[in-house]
Design an enzyme around this catalytic site. Sequence first.
Site, PDB file in Angstrom:
ATOM      1  N   GLY A  12      19.938  24.862  61.843  1.00 51.12           N
ATOM      2  CA  GLY A  12      19.390  25.969  62.609  1.00 51.12           C
ATOM      3  C   GLY A  12      17.991  25.652  63.120  1.00 51.12           C
ATOM      4  N   CYS A  13      17.542  26.423  64.082  1.00 52.56           N
ATOM      5  CA  CYS A  13      16.247  26.147  64.710  1.00 52.56           C
ATOM      6  C   CYS A  13      15.085  26.387  63.743  1.00 52.56           C
ATOM      7  CB  CYS A  13      16.092  26.979  65.977  1.00 52.56           C
ATOM      8  SG  CYS A  13      16.397  28.755  65.765  1.00 52.56           S
ATOM      9  N   TYR A  14      15.053  27.544  63.099  1.00 52.69           N
ATOM     10  CA  TYR A  14      13.993  27.807  62.114  1.00 52.69           C
ATOM     11  C   TYR A  14      14.060  26.795  60.968  1.00 52.69           C
ATOM     12  CZ  TYR A  14      12.617  32.449  63.938  1.00 52.69           C
ATOM     13  OH  TYR A  14      12.130  33.485  64.696  1.00 52.69           O
TER      14      TYR A  14
END
Length: 344
Positions: free
Chosen positions: A147-149
């Site tokens: 995921g990005c985070y």
Amino acid sequence: MKVSVIGTTGYGGIELLRILHSHPVFQIQSIHSTKGELPIWKEYPHLFDINNQVLEVINPEEIAEKSELVFLATPSGVSGQLASQFAEYNVKLVDLSGDLRLKNTEDYIQWYKHEPAPQAIIDRAVYGLTEWNREQVAAADWISNPGCYSTASLLGLGPIVKEKLIDPASIIIDAKSGTSGAGRKPTRSNMHAEMSENFKIYKVNEHQHIPEIEQQLLDWNQEIKPITFSTHLLPISRGIMATAYVQVQKDMTLSDIYKIYQEYYQDNAFVRIRPEGHYPSVKEVCGSNYCDIGLHLDNRTGRLTIISVIDNLMKGAAGQAVQNANIMTGLDETTGLNFIPMYP
């Protein structure tokens, strides 16, 4: 190598098309969506006379016959079902959703609120945090893209956690993202009138990337305790800044810590450790696959501040997916990804 993209009309999917358009090895064989058969430029007019391919229906058997590599840029809850359908075919797969990231299906149910994919499907996918799992990615045929985070947070925390230099109960992450991270589906939270000149917190200690981050942290150090993780929306289109605060347990200087980070990332093309006293901003990685990291040690409190920035659609999604695909297929990881950040 022929590739297909499923879920092309979302921001992650269209970013994949931008990268793959100029990739010297991967050739876009087909693009797919549930929106019906129409030219992609009618969804994204900026592609007019650049990419005139027509969106096709999703038929895994037909896709596997004409492509060697498939990118799933579909929402969580959908990708897991599609991955199960591709399991019987000889095709490499990179999933950009969260469906194959969590090894514990009970965690997936709790945080994603969907039925999980079968355990055998989940176990088949290698977690593609490229800089830390390079050998596994190279040997894999299926990748679960982080995921990005999670990408921004883990790249920032990795060296200091792996070396067991911090209080394992001290991790606090304050993360901020542009509105494209919420996807293309219109919602009140990503309306211009709601977000322009605004800044707000959301999913307080409830974001679905929390168990993903903790899963990898525990893989590095089994003493790590649950983290505090807050997420905010910025009034910008793209970019993430994840600021982590940790308590250093050993008597170390900032120069000592810098040496550790530089040693861990010295052979990684897309991680840039900023010099002492220099801290990255999201604009400085926009449109690129870079993760820039800045460090500050407060000698008064013994607390280390780690600033990590990425473009959420690039290193946080499509860029990292292509980076993983490059490694998985034996290419140099930078192939097709040598974008200088856009500035201003």
